[in-house]
Write a protein that holds these residues in place. Structure first.
Motif, short mmCIF file in Angstrom:
data_model
loop_
_atom_site.label_atom_id
_atom_site.label_comp_id
_atom_site.label_asym_id
_atom_site.label_seq_id
_atom_site.Cartn_x
_atom_site.Cartn_y
_atom_site.Cartn_z
N ASP A 74 -28.72 -74.83 11.82
CA ASP A 74 -30.13 -74.56 12.04
C ASP A 74 -30.25 -73.59 13.22
O ASP A 74 -29.89 -73.94 14.34
CB ASP A 74 -30.84 -75.89 12.34
CG ASP A 74 -32.27 -75.70 12.83
OD1 ASP A 74 -32.77 -74.56 12.80
OD2 ASP A 74 -32.87 -76.70 13.24
N PRO A 75 -30.71 -72.38 12.95
CA PRO A 75 -30.78 -71.37 14.02
C PRO A 75 -31.62 -71.81 15.23
O PRO A 75 -31.45 -71.30 16.32
CB PRO A 75 -31.41 -70.16 13.32
CG PRO A 75 -31.13 -70.35 11.87
CD PRO A 75 -31.12 -71.84 11.66
N GLU A 76 -32.52 -72.78 15.03
CA GLU A 76 -33.39 -73.22 16.13
C GLU A 76 -32.82 -74.42 16.87
O GLU A 76 -33.40 -74.88 17.86
CB GLU A 76 -34.78 -73.62 15.57
CG GLU A 76 -35.46 -72.54 14.73
CD GLU A 76 -35.95 -71.39 15.59
OE1 GLU A 76 -36.64 -71.66 16.57
OE2 GLU A 76 -35.59 -70.23 15.28
N TRP A 77 -31.70 -74.95 16.39
CA TRP A 77 -31.16 -76.22 16.90
C TRP A 77 -30.98 -76.19 18.42
O TRP A 77 -31.34 -77.13 19.12
CB TRP A 77 -29.83 -76.50 16.21
CG TRP A 77 -29.32 -77.89 16.40
CD1 TRP A 77 -29.61 -78.98 15.62
CD2 TRP A 77 -28.43 -78.37 17.41
NE1 TRP A 77 -28.95 -80.09 16.08
CE2 TRP A 77 -28.23 -79.74 17.18
CE3 TRP A 77 -27.79 -77.78 18.49
CZ2 TRP A 77 -27.41 -80.53 17.99
CZ3 TRP A 77 -26.97 -78.56 19.31
CH2 TRP A 77 -26.78 -79.92 19.06
N ILE A 78 -30.43 -75.09 18.90
CA ILE A 78 -30.05 -74.99 20.31
C ILE A 78 -31.26 -75.16 21.24
O ILE A 78 -31.13 -75.62 22.36
CB ILE A 78 -29.32 -73.65 20.57
CG1 ILE A 78 -28.74 -73.58 21.99
CG2 ILE A 78 -30.18 -72.44 20.29
CD1 ILE A 78 -27.60 -74.52 22.23
N LYS A 79 -32.46 -74.84 20.73
CA LYS A 79 -33.66 -74.93 21.57
C LYS A 79 -33.97 -76.36 22.00
O LYS A 79 -34.67 -76.58 22.99
CB LYS A 79 -34.87 -74.36 20.81
CG LYS A 79 -34.75 -72.86 20.61
CD LYS A 79 -36.03 -72.25 20.10
CE LYS A 79 -35.88 -70.76 19.94
NZ LYS A 79 -36.73 -70.24 18.86
N GLN A 80 -33.46 -77.34 21.23
CA GLN A 80 -33.76 -78.73 21.58
C GLN A 80 -32.79 -79.28 22.62
O GLN A 80 -32.97 -80.39 23.13
CB GLN A 80 -33.64 -79.62 20.35
CG GLN A 80 -34.26 -79.06 19.08
CD GLN A 80 -33.73 -79.79 17.87
OE1 GLN A 80 -34.00 -80.97 17.67
NE2 GLN A 80 -32.95 -79.09 17.05
N VAL A 81 -31.72 -78.52 22.91
CA VAL A 81 -30.69 -79.04 23.82
C VAL A 81 -31.12 -78.89 25.27
O VAL A 81 -31.53 -77.82 25.70
CB VAL A 81 -29.35 -78.29 23.59
CG1 VAL A 81 -28.31 -78.72 24.62
CG2 VAL A 81 -28.84 -78.53 22.18
N LYS A 82 -31.03 -80.00 26.02
CA LYS A 82 -31.26 -79.94 27.47
C LYS A 82 -29.88 -80.05 28.13
O LYS A 82 -29.25 -81.11 28.04
CB LYS A 82 -32.15 -81.08 27.92
CG LYS A 82 -33.52 -81.04 27.29
CD LYS A 82 -34.58 -81.64 28.20
CE LYS A 82 -35.97 -81.34 27.67
NZ LYS A 82 -36.14 -81.71 26.25
#
Ligand code: SF4
Lengths: 423, 165
Positions: free
Chosen positions: B42-50
């Motif tokens: 999912d290209p957006e997955w990384i945005k959820q990582v803190k």
């Protein structure tokens, strides 16, 4: 204790002598390695790790193979920089087996062909398909770049002795069915993690009748069942292959009768249909008759699985006098320069060009979505390669089917997944 | 050593092409690779990582496919210190230790962890405390050889110490 092929080869390589009892599955043994491999993607990390380790020299400059095959001919500036770094390292360390350009090919086709790996060898490589060499009776397994860097520095590595699953194949292979179908069947049975941490050992009359190339195809995809190695006994055919590759002193090798197997699968190939692995896992295996008629935009014939001369012969026999469908790009990548030349000599290249195929260099190319045939969203490919994970050949919304070279060639002609007999 | 964070969950058979697609393998830089972590899923997955406050939780056979060490490097580079899974593919498991990523293998217990759960992982005690559900999952201590590699900061540092010893 009766030993499996995996146990026998590990035993012959332990850094200090061990008893058979020390080779129980699960035991950890430290072994000498005969060849250490890395490629243009993994070698840069290995070199970085070697530098961090502070290793000034590799253990043996004749036992390391660096093959630039994945993104070569260098597809962009970043990959060119990576290759440049590896080339400089190879010069600095005087690495004898450095391949780039006209002498390079897909590593797992190239190394057996050059005789750099062979019967009874222990090989580690920073590439998961290192297991291919099990086809010529080597215990060969993939590791990460840093494990491989440690192998380059020390000439040894640690191994957990694997349990072995035996696959006995009987009967006579029908036309258009080959090694690819035997391994797809096995993966379908075991699932993509069914052989996790384990070795596979193939035997039976159909295996004895199979060429070394067919065995290499089978061993190649052991990893697609999660396997650590895919092993074959060393017989007269293996020895002839090794000798033709310029090796000397190889001897026959077989598992001990009565060796312990985790389990045995049996397959009778007599009435077998060619198989196709459907998106998005190699375990989604169906007979070709169940998927026929599905349209494709691209066909790939090549890779370390099915890019050898025998594979090109099979494909050319189907393509001869026929035309690739207008809606299909059929890309053929002979796996090594020697295979390319042989295909040219035998007239296979002309048949393929006449049919409308694109003949490409000896590179991994689209197999891992690198270059030379990337899929757009919604496109579908059928390939003789080994992985059909989502996004493997390009867009996340593309699909990849896996099959043998006869099915690939027939599909290129029909424009839909097809059996050659139906053309 | 204790780690605190929230979970992001993925399914079974997550392959290394999902963790880091091949087109990004033209670098060895952890930060660069980390910025594309899970882009093949999912290209957006990384945005959820803190960074340092996210755990990756997976099903069976996590990390199957290629031997690319870039996969654990991308996860570490994204700021995820620990992965929890039902099980791992062999090469990924070995690579994770070598790259200083902790791969916890907990089998069916993984079903007791849901997306967004808050966990506290205690490496010394061998526990995963799920603060959201109140459940505590225990895991066996890491094999000594593996713990030594992790403690050194990965295999390269470990071998360096050996060579200097
Ligand atoms: S041909 Fe495909 S599977 Fe084989 S080494 Fe190249 S990228 Fe890997």
């Amino acid at each position: 204790m009766a030993l499996t092929l995996a146990q026998k080869i590990l035993k012959a390589h332990t850094t200090t002598p061990v008893t058979d009892e020390a080779l129980q599955p699960g035991a950890i043994v430290n072994c000498r390695v005969d060849m250490v491999l890395a490629n243009d993607i993994t070698a840069p990390l290995s070199i970085k790790s070697l530098r961090t380790m502070g290793a000034k020299k590799v253990f043996d400059n004749t036992k390391i193979a660096l093959v630039m095959d994945h993104f070569t001919p260098q597809k962009d500036i970043a990959s060119a920089e990576q290759v440049k770094g590896v080339r400089e390292f190879a010069k600095e360390q005087n690495i004898v087996h450095y391949y780039e350009g006209g002498n390079a090919g897909v590593e797992h086709a190239l190394l057996p062909e050059l005789g750099l790996v062979g019967p009874g060898d222990l090989v580690i490589g920073a590439d998961s398909h290192t297991c291919t060499y099990g086809g010529i009776g080597a215990f060969a397994t993939g590791m990460g770049s840093t494990d491989v860097a440690a192998g380059m520095a020390l000439g040894q590595s640690w191994f957990k002795v694997p349990e072995t699953i035996r696959v006995t194949v009987t009967g006579k292979l029908p036309e258009y069915v080959g090694g690819k179908d035997i391994i797809l069947w096995t993966i379908g049975q075991l699932g993509v993690d069914g052989a996790r941490y384990k070795a596979l050992e193939f035997d039976g009359e159909a295996i004895e009748a199979l060429s070394v190339e067919g065995r290499l195809t089978i061993a190649n995809m052991a990893i697609e069942a999660g396997g650590k190695a895919g092993l074959f006994a060393v017989d007269a055919k293996t020895l002839a292959y090794a000798q033709a590759a310029g090796r000397k002193g190889d001897v026959a090798l077989a598992a001990d009768p009565g060796a312990t197997y985790e389990r045995t699968l049996t397959l009778d190939v007599t009435n077998m249909e060619p198989l196709v692995a459907c998106p998005h896992l190699p375990e989604n295996v169906k007979p070709v008759s169940q998927v026929k008629g599905i349209t494709v935009n691209q066909v790939i014939i090549g890779s370390c699985t099915n890019g050898r001369i025998e594979d090109l012969r099979v494909a050319a026999a189907v393509l001869k006098g026929r035309q690739v469908n207008n809606n299909v790009r059929c890309i053929v990548l002979p796996a090594t320069p020697r295979i390319w030349k042989q295909a040219l000599k035998e007239g296979l290249v002309e048949i393929m060009l006449d049919a409308g195929c694109i003949m490409g260099p000896a590179s991994c190319g689209p197999c891992l979505g690198g270059h030379l045939g990337i899929l757009a969203g919604g496109e579908r490919a059928l390939a003789t390669t080994n992985r059909n994970f989502r996004g493997r050949m390009g867009s996340l919304d593309a699909e990849v089917y896996l099959a043998n070279p006869a099915i690939a060639a027939a599909t290129a002609v029909a424009g839909t997944i097809s059996h050659p007999a139906a053309l | 050593m204790k780690y605190n964070g929230k979970t992001l969950c993925v399914g079974d058979h997550i392959d290394t092409d999902a963790i880091i697609p091949a087109r990004f393998l033209v670098t060895t830089d952890p930060v660069e690779l980390g910025s594309h972590c899970m882009e093949g899923l999912d290209p957006e997955w990384i945005k959820q990582v803190k960074p340092n406050a996210t755990f990756l939780v997976a099903g069976r056979n996590f990390g199957c496919g290629s031997s690319r060490e870039h996969a654990p490097v991308a996860i570490v580079g994204a700021g995820i210190p620990v992965v929890i899974a039902h099980s791992y593919a062999r090469i990924f498991y070995r690579n994770a230790f070598n790259m200083g990523l902790i791969p916890l293998e907990i089998g069916d217990e993984v079903e007791n962890i849901k997306p967004g759960d808050e966990l506290e992982i205690d490496m010394t005690a061998g526990t995963i405390a799920n603060k959201t559900s109140g459940k505590v999952i225990t895991f066996p201590p890491l094999p000594e050889a593996m713990a030594a590699i992790l403690n050194a900061g990965g295999l390269a540092e470990y071998v360096k110490k050996q060579l200097n010893a």
